[in-house]
Design a protein around this motif. Structure first.
Motif, PDB file in Angstrom:
ATOM      1  N   LEU A   1      48.720  50.793  39.310  1.00 36.66           N
ATOM      2  CA  LEU A   1      48.785  49.342  39.297  1.00 36.66           C
ATOM      3  C   LEU A   1      47.439  48.766  39.697  1.00 36.66           C
ATOM      4  O   LEU A   1      46.928  49.067  40.782  1.00 36.66           O
ATOM      5  CB  LEU A   1      49.878  48.882  40.263  1.00 36.66           C
ATOM      6  CG  LEU A   1      50.374  47.460  40.216  1.00 36.66           C
ATOM      7  CD1 LEU A   1      50.833  47.074  38.823  1.00 36.66           C
ATOM      8  CD2 LEU A   1      51.505  47.285  41.210  1.00 36.66           C
TER       9      LEU A   1
ATOM     10  N   SER B   1      44.806  45.035  38.985  1.00 28.67           N
ATOM     11  CA  SER B   1      44.918  43.599  38.736  1.00 28.67           C
ATOM     12  C   SER B   1      45.300  43.305  37.287  1.00 28.67           C
ATOM     13  O   SER B   1      44.552  43.608  36.358  1.00 28.67           O
ATOM     14  CB  SER B   1      43.594  42.918  39.077  1.00 28.67           C
ATOM     15  OG  SER B   1      43.718  41.524  38.944  1.00 28.67           O
TER      16      SER B   1
ATOM     17  N   TYR C   1      49.968  40.932  38.892  1.00 26.02           N
ATOM     18  CA  TYR C   1      49.582  41.664  40.108  1.00 26.02           C
ATOM     19  C   TYR C   1      48.112  41.385  40.379  1.00 26.02           C
ATOM     20  O   TYR C   1      47.292  41.413  39.457  1.00 26.02           O
ATOM     21  CB  TYR C   1      49.814  43.165  39.918  1.00 26.02           C
ATOM     22  CG  TYR C   1      49.413  43.995  41.120  1.00 26.02           C
ATOM     23  CD1 TYR C   1      50.181  44.000  42.277  1.00 26.02           C
ATOM     24  CD2 TYR C   1      48.260  44.765  41.102  1.00 26.02           C
ATOM     25  CE1 TYR C   1      49.815  44.746  43.376  1.00 26.02           C
ATOM     26  CE2 TYR C   1      47.886  45.517  42.205  1.00 26.02           C
ATOM     27  CZ  TYR C   1      48.666  45.510  43.337  1.00 26.02           C
ATOM     28  OH  TYR C   1      48.305  46.255  44.425  1.00 26.02           O
TER      29      TYR C   1
ATOM     30  N   SER D   1      58.164  47.076  42.953  1.00 28.30           N
ATOM     31  CA  SER D   1      57.213  47.122  44.058  1.00 28.30           C
ATOM     32  C   SER D   1      57.279  48.457  44.792  1.00 28.30           C
ATOM     33  O   SER D   1      58.299  49.140  44.771  1.00 28.30           O
ATOM     34  CB  SER D   1      57.491  45.978  45.041  1.00 28.30           C
ATOM     35  OG  SER D   1      58.790  46.079  45.562  1.00 28.30           O
TER      36      SER D   1
END
Length: 108
Positions: A27, A29, A53, A82
């Protein structure tokens, strides 16, 4: 969202080791990358999914079969996916009260 994640996991599993089905979730940006490989046949693949994110790089290894099981029961259009770190469970919430926990696994 949920359908997009379902397709991405299925695509990543095509290159995953058939015994473990482990997918590395990376993960960054604005982007979730699902990375899988099968050393037995020399195949690897990366699937990118746009996400909301803005934090630091985060990695977790998840069994794709377990994640697909969770996605099958979630009827919501959007999900909240998450995790705190690579050793903590991933939490999937549908915004309607359903919470699904997926444990991380060692990279095989």
């Amino acid at each position: 969202a949920t359908a997009t994640m379902d397709r991405a996991v299925k695509q990543a599993m095509c290159a995953a080791n058939t015994r473990s089905s482990i997918i590395v979730f990376s993960l960054t940006s604005g982007k979730l990358t699902l990375r899988s490989h099968n050393a037995d046949i020399g195949v690897e693949g990366d699937i990118e999914v746009p996400v909301e994110y803005t934090g630091a790089l985060a990695l977790i290894n998840i069994d794709g079969r377990k994640l697909l099981s969770a996605l099958k029961v979630i009827g919501a259009e959007n999900i909240d996916f998450s995790f705190a770190d690579s050793e903590s469970p991933a939490v999937i919430q549908d915004g309607e009260g359903l919470t699904y926990i997926v444990m991380p696994c060692d990279y095989a």
